[in-house]
Design an enzyme around this catalytic site. Structure first.
Site, short mmCIF file in Angstrom:
data_model
loop_
_atom_site.label_atom_id
_atom_site.label_comp_id
_atom_site.label_asym_id
_atom_site.label_seq_id
_atom_site.Cartn_x
_atom_site.Cartn_y
_atom_site.Cartn_z
CE1 TYR A 1 84.25 -72.96 76.78
CE2 TYR A 1 85.16 -70.93 77.26
CZ TYR A 1 83.97 -71.58 76.66
OH TYR A 1 83.01 -71.03 76.08
CG HIS B 1 76.52 -68.00 71.70
ND1 HIS B 1 76.46 -67.06 72.53
CD2 HIS B 1 76.77 -69.31 72.57
CE1 HIS B 1 76.76 -67.54 73.72
NE2 HIS B 1 76.95 -68.59 73.82
CB CYS C 1 74.33 -69.84 75.44
SG CYS C 1 75.38 -70.07 76.65
CG HIS D 1 76.76 -73.34 74.18
ND1 HIS D 1 77.23 -72.26 73.55
CD2 HIS D 1 77.22 -74.33 73.11
CE1 HIS D 1 78.10 -72.49 72.48
NE2 HIS D 1 77.82 -73.53 72.15
CG ASP E 1 78.89 -72.78 77.73
OD1 ASP E 1 79.91 -72.76 77.43
OD2 ASP E 1 78.02 -71.69 77.30
CG HIS E 2 81.14 -70.62 80.52
ND1 HIS E 2 80.69 -69.19 80.26
CD2 HIS E 2 81.77 -70.92 79.13
CE1 HIS E 2 81.04 -68.63 79.32
NE2 HIS E 2 81.54 -69.68 78.42
#
Length: 356
Positions: free
Chosen positions: A332, A206, A244, A273, A318-319
């Protein structure tokens, strides 16, 4: 492509597996078992219980995130061979349970950093936010205290046992430059990739989050050039990337679709991600809804690059923002990530049908 959802386990995640199972298009989870300190061998009984619970919910568990690399490996200390051996044993313990990809990072000290965990948007939603100007005059210790104070949940990469030695570790890194960090990284990969190849697991690094140096630490994974150097350290599909989009995309100089294309064509994108960020200034951004128009990244171009150049990658939203009154781990939530999956799946279907 397999669409997945990050899950921390029934003891640590407020989101039940059954809710994840109900999101259209989700086939499995990217599992996070962050209760194990970096350097510890993950016990097979714990792995089996976790995977069995996921399977009982009708989901796959083929990706595990955050088998953390011990700081002594990054620092090149004499103890690193012991921790590399432990890492290999963890890979050996994961493989019999169907794990095919392990996502990790090689970030020194901080796995990620934000200056606000709940920035309030005009619509009342909240999001993760970063403004480097707010770090002026702050020490790493100040940043840790502020971050931990603002979350009622454990935060990946901010485990208390890792941060308890912060002063000592920061001092140790004062003698490690980028070149030494890369040498230590290559040493780690030479130690673990043969085991990963043997057991059929792809390691997927990552990138640094955000995509620039912090507090003078030697960060070596936040640009096209960095990723080139990493995949060349050990020439093996087992030495791959987790791209990501939000981490790399925090720096406008990074062309994320081009990164996906380049390394997808090399067969080195194992996971992605997928999220959006909105650039607000120099090293200043906020995390946005996945919709392209809500941020600064072209999510269509990103999904097209994955579709055309890394179609076998595992991906997940992702977030997300906190919306509709939800309370949960910063970044999350259930609702906004589920919306993100729906959007990403819609892009994928349109791209796929247009290519026929």
């Amino acid at each position: 492509m397999k669409m997945t959802f990050r899950w921390y386990g029934s003891d640590d995640d407020p989101i039940p597996l059954q809710c994840i199972r109900q999101i259209p298009g989700v086939t499995g989870i990217m599992g996070a078992m962050d209760r194990f300190p970096a350097g510890q061998v993950w016990p097979q009984d714990d792995i089996a219980a976790y995977v069995d619970e996921v399977h009982a919910a009708g989901l796959e568990c083929e990706v595990i995130e955050s088998v953390n690399v011990h700081e002594d490996i990054k620092l090149g200390r004499d103890t690193r061979d012991t921790y590399i051996a432990n890492y290999c044993r963890t890979l050996e313990n994961l493989a019999p349970y169907g794990v095919k990809v392990v996502v990790y990072n090689f970030m020194p000290v901080f796995d990620w950093l934000r200056t606000d965990l709940a920035h309030v948007n005009p619509d009342g939603s909240t999001c993760l936010y970063y403004d480097e100007a707010k770090l002026a005059g702050m020490t790493p210790q100040d940043m840790v205290a502020a971050t931990l104070e603002n979350s009622q949940f454990s935060l990946p990469g901010w485990e208390p046992e890792r941060l308890a030695q912060l002063d000592e570790v920061m001092e140790a890194y004062s003698t490690i430059d980028v070149e030494a960090m890369r040498e230590n990284y290559a040493y780690f990969l030479r130690g673990v990739v043969p085991t990963a190849e043997r057991v059929g697991i792809r390691l997927a690094v990552h990138p640094d989050d955000p995509a620039w140096p912090l507090f003078g630490l030697p960060r070596v994974c936040h640009s096209m050039e960095d990723l080139d150097a990493i995949v060349e350290m050990v020439d093996s599909p087992a030495n791959s990337l987790c791209v990501c989009t939000g981490s790399l995309g925090s720096d406008p100089a990074n062309d994320v679709p081009a990164i996906l294309t380049r390394f997808g064509d090399k067969g080195r994108v194992a996971a992605a991600h997928c999220r959006n960020v909105r650039h607000l200034g120099h090293r200043h951004f906020q995390e946005a809804a996945h919709l392209s128009a809500d941020g600064s990244l072209d999510m269509y171009a990103i999904m097209r690059a994955i579709h055309d150049h890394a179609p076998d990658a595992y991906i997940r939203p992702d977030h997300g923002r906190m919306i509709w009154g939800e309370k949960g781990r910063p970044g999350y939530p259930l609702y906004d990530r589920a919306l993100g999956i729906t959007y990403l799946n819609g892009l994928w279907e349109a791209i796929d049908k247009a290519n026929r």
